[in-house]
Design a protein around this motif. Structure first.
Motif, PDB file in Angstrom:
ATOM      1  N   LYS A   1       0.829  -1.064   0.068  1.00  0.00           N
ATOM      2  CA  LYS A   1      -0.086  -0.048  -0.238  1.00  0.00           C
ATOM      3  C   LYS A   1       0.784   1.207  -0.088  1.00  0.00           C
ATOM      4  O   LYS A   1       0.684   2.163  -0.870  1.00  0.00           O
ATOM      5  CB  LYS A   1      -0.929   0.093   1.225  1.00  0.00           C
ATOM      6  CG  LYS A   1      -2.094  -0.974   1.178  1.00  0.00           C
ATOM      7  CD  LYS A   1      -3.054  -0.886   2.201  1.00  0.00           C
ATOM      8  CE  LYS A   1      -3.921  -1.890   2.464  1.00  0.00           C
ATOM      9  NZ  LYS A   1      -4.703  -2.232   3.698  1.00  0.00           N
TER      10      LYS A   1
ATOM     11  N   LYS B   1       2.482   1.627  -3.394  1.00  0.00           N
ATOM     12  CA  LYS B   1       1.549   2.440  -4.512  1.00  0.00           C
ATOM     13  C   LYS B   1       1.869   3.712  -4.264  1.00  0.00           C
ATOM     14  O   LYS B   1       1.805   4.755  -5.362  1.00  0.00           O
ATOM     15  CB  LYS B   1       0.264   1.924  -4.321  1.00  0.00           C
ATOM     16  CG  LYS B   1       0.188   0.357  -4.773  1.00  0.00           C
ATOM     17  CD  LYS B   1      -1.462   0.116  -4.660  1.00  0.00           C
ATOM     18  CE  LYS B   1      -1.450  -1.406  -5.092  1.00  0.00           C
ATOM     19  NZ  LYS B   1      -2.654  -1.899  -5.288  1.00  0.00           N
ATOM     20  N   VAL B   2       1.488   4.617  -3.036  1.00  0.00           N
ATOM     21  CA  VAL B   2       1.738   5.862  -2.751  1.00  0.00           C
ATOM     22  C   VAL B   2       3.153   6.406  -3.220  1.00  0.00           C
ATOM     23  O   VAL B   2       3.215   7.550  -3.900  1.00  0.00           O
ATOM     24  CB  VAL B   2       1.596   6.216  -1.404  1.00  0.00           C
ATOM     25  CG1 VAL B   2       1.710   7.837  -1.062  1.00  0.00           C
ATOM     26  CG2 VAL B   2       0.224   5.712  -0.853  1.00  0.00           C
ATOM     27  N   TYR B   3       4.208   5.767  -2.976  1.00  0.00           N
ATOM     28  CA  TYR B   3       5.425   6.074  -3.542  1.00  0.00           C
ATOM     29  C   TYR B   3       5.753   5.968  -4.957  1.00  0.00           C
ATOM     30  O   TYR B   3       6.155   7.134  -5.720  1.00  0.00           O
ATOM     31  CB  TYR B   3       6.562   4.919  -2.846  1.00  0.00           C
ATOM     32  CG  TYR B   3       8.023   5.050  -3.566  1.00  0.00           C
ATOM     33  CD1 TYR B   3       8.776   6.199  -3.254  1.00  0.00           C
ATOM     34  CD2 TYR B   3       8.154   3.939  -4.341  1.00  0.00           C
ATOM     35  CE1 TYR B   3      10.006   5.991  -4.089  1.00  0.00           C
ATOM     36  CE2 TYR B   3       9.462   4.079  -5.087  1.00  0.00           C
ATOM     37  CZ  TYR B   3      10.175   4.845  -4.680  1.00  0.00           C
ATOM     38  OH  TYR B   3      11.588   4.890  -5.416  1.00  0.00           O
ATOM     39  N   GLU B   4       4.970   5.101  -5.565  1.00  0.00           N
ATOM     40  CA  GLU B   4       5.176   5.121  -7.067  1.00  0.00           C
ATOM     41  C   GLU B   4       4.211   6.171  -7.475  1.00  0.00           C
ATOM     42  O   GLU B   4       4.798   6.807  -8.584  1.00  0.00           O
ATOM     43  CB  GLU B   4       4.528   3.797  -7.730  1.00  0.00           C
ATOM     44  CG  GLU B   4       5.684   2.348  -7.435  1.00  0.00           C
ATOM     45  CD  GLU B   4       6.851   2.504  -8.446  1.00  0.00           C
ATOM     46  OE1 GLU B   4       6.554   2.946  -9.470  1.00  0.00           O
ATOM     47  OE2 GLU B   4       7.979   2.178  -7.999  1.00  0.00           O
ATOM     48  N   LYS B   5       3.028   6.617  -7.078  1.00  0.00           N
ATOM     49  CA  LYS B   5       2.265   7.580  -7.456  1.00  0.00           C
ATOM     50  C   LYS B   5       3.213   8.897  -7.554  1.00  0.00           C
ATOM     51  O   LYS B   5       3.137   9.858  -8.288  1.00  0.00           O
ATOM     52  CB  LYS B   5       0.962   7.776  -6.583  1.00  0.00           C
ATOM     53  CG  LYS B   5       0.111   8.704  -7.180  1.00  0.00           C
ATOM     54  CD  LYS B   5      -1.287   8.474  -6.232  1.00  0.00           C
ATOM     55  CE  LYS B   5      -2.345   9.461  -6.815  1.00  0.00           C
ATOM     56  NZ  LYS B   5      -3.650   9.247  -6.186  1.00  0.00           N
ATOM     57  N   ARG B   6       3.946   9.170  -6.210  1.00  0.00           N
ATOM     58  CA  ARG B   6       4.597  10.504  -6.124  1.00  0.00           C
ATOM     59  C   ARG B   6       5.808  10.494  -7.059  1.00  0.00           C
ATOM     60  O   ARG B   6       5.900  11.553  -7.900  1.00  0.00           O
ATOM     61  CB  ARG B   6       5.359  10.532  -4.932  1.00  0.00           C
ATOM     62  CG  ARG B   6       4.411  10.856  -3.638  1.00  0.00           C
ATOM     63  CD  ARG B   6       5.217  11.051  -2.448  1.00  0.00           C
ATOM     64  NE  ARG B   6       4.143  11.129  -1.208  1.00  0.00           N
ATOM     65  CZ  ARG B   6       4.493  11.239  -0.094  1.00  0.00           C
ATOM     66  NH1 ARG B   6       5.866  11.124   0.407  1.00  0.00           N
ATOM     67  NH2 ARG B   6       3.794  11.289   0.986  1.00  0.00           N
TER      68      ARG B   6
ATOM     69  N   ALA C   1       5.293   9.072 -10.243  1.00  0.00           N
ATOM     70  CA  ALA C   1       4.683   9.280 -11.621  1.00  0.00           C
ATOM     71  C   ALA C   1       4.086  10.762 -11.410  1.00  0.00           C
ATOM     72  O   ALA C   1       4.498  11.443 -12.571  1.00  0.00           O
ATOM     73  CB  ALA C   1       3.352   8.496 -11.531  1.00  0.00           C
ATOM     74  N   GLN C   2       3.872  11.491 -10.387  1.00  0.00           N
ATOM     75  CA  GLN C   2       3.448  12.986 -10.370  1.00  0.00           C
ATOM     76  C   GLN C   2       4.832  13.847 -10.757  1.00  0.00           C
ATOM     77  O   GLN C   2       4.715  14.814 -11.514  1.00  0.00           O
ATOM     78  CB  GLN C   2       2.918  13.302  -9.153  1.00  0.00           C
ATOM     79  CG  GLN C   2       1.508  12.753  -8.685  1.00  0.00           C
ATOM     80  CD  GLN C   2       1.273  13.037  -7.291  1.00  0.00           C
ATOM     81  OE1 GLN C   2       1.917  13.210  -6.382  1.00  0.00           O
ATOM     82  NE2 GLN C   2      -0.307  12.803  -7.274  1.00  0.00           N
TER      83      GLN C   2
ATOM     84  N   LYS D   1       2.597  11.383 -15.600  1.00  0.00           N
ATOM     85  CA  LYS D   1       1.603  10.060 -15.905  1.00  0.00           C
ATOM     86  C   LYS D   1       2.109   9.494 -17.072  1.00  0.00           C
ATOM     87  O   LYS D   1       2.465   8.031 -17.175  1.00  0.00           O
ATOM     88  CB  LYS D   1       0.253  10.006 -15.467  1.00  0.00           C
ATOM     89  CG  LYS D   1      -0.504   8.961 -15.474  1.00  0.00           C
ATOM     90  CD  LYS D   1      -1.719   9.067 -15.333  1.00  0.00           C
ATOM     91  CE  LYS D   1      -2.441   7.417 -15.440  1.00  0.00           C
ATOM     92  NZ  LYS D   1      -4.092   7.677 -15.518  1.00  0.00           N
TER      93      LYS D   1
ATOM     94  N   THR E   1       4.396   5.906 -17.749  1.00  0.00           N
ATOM     95  CA  THR E   1       4.218   4.883 -18.338  1.00  0.00           C
ATOM     96  C   THR E   1       5.043   4.360 -19.632  1.00  0.00           C
ATOM     97  O   THR E   1       5.400   3.265 -19.756  1.00  0.00           O
ATOM     98  CB  THR E   1       2.538   5.026 -19.075  1.00  0.00           C
ATOM     99  OG1 THR E   1       1.717   5.301 -18.290  1.00  0.00           O
ATOM    100  CG2 THR E   1       2.174   3.729 -19.848  1.00  0.00           C
TER     101      THR E   1
END
Length: 159
Positions: free
Chosen positions: A126, A129-134, A136-137, A141, A145
């Motif tokens: 969990k 996922k937050v780390y990866e989202k950061r 990506a930001q 995005k 990809t």
């Protein structure tokens, strides 16, 4: 020609102003720089969890491949089996992994997550996922990809 470094502060901050020339257009240099930065961010993000990228990777691989042995982990992690031993020992000592003898070949050790390990990994996934989202930001995005698609091609290259 650059003048000699006069103090520790200047030495620590020289990288950001150091001329890199053609290195800024080389795959190896940029991949290493990217790896160092995402590792730094990972270590900062997971500091309180007391997990490194290597420990997290072992946990994920063992979860996805129960009963694997240390040799199975070495190739996808890109390190020698001998270098895995300390990490596996740590995860066993922390109660996240079990290491037991293979039922048909006593020379082989098999690895499995404990119930505690499964719980801890669920929490870490969990957070990851937050780390990866950061990340990506930070790069965008669509670029994330594209980057993952390009980097995935390297994995398919045989040794």
């Amino acid at each position: 020609m650059r003048r000699p470094v006069e103090d520790e502060f200047e030495l620590r901050n020289r990288y950001s102003t150091m001329e890199r020339g053609e290195l800024d257009q080389t795959v190896g240099f940029l991949l290493r720089a990217a790896w160092k930065e995402v590792s730094r961010q990972f270590n900062a993000f997971f500091r309180d969890a007391d997990f490194t990228p290597g420990l997290y990777t072992i946990m994920v691989l063992v979860d996805l491949n129960p009963g694997c042995n240390p040799g199975d982990l070495a190739k996808p992690m890109g390190i020698s089996q001998n270098n895995l031993v300390a990490h596996i020992d740590e995860l066993v000592e922390r109660g996240f992994l079990t290491r037991s003898v293979h039922p048909r070949d006593r020379r082989v050790k098999v690895l499995n997550l404990t119930d505690l390990g499964k719980e801890r990994l669920a929490e870490l996934r969990k957070a990851h996922k937050v780390y990866e989202k950061r990340i990506a930001q930070q790069i965008g995005k669509d670029e994330m990809t594209q980057l993952l698609r390009i980097l995935g091609k390297f994995e398919a290259v045989p040794d």
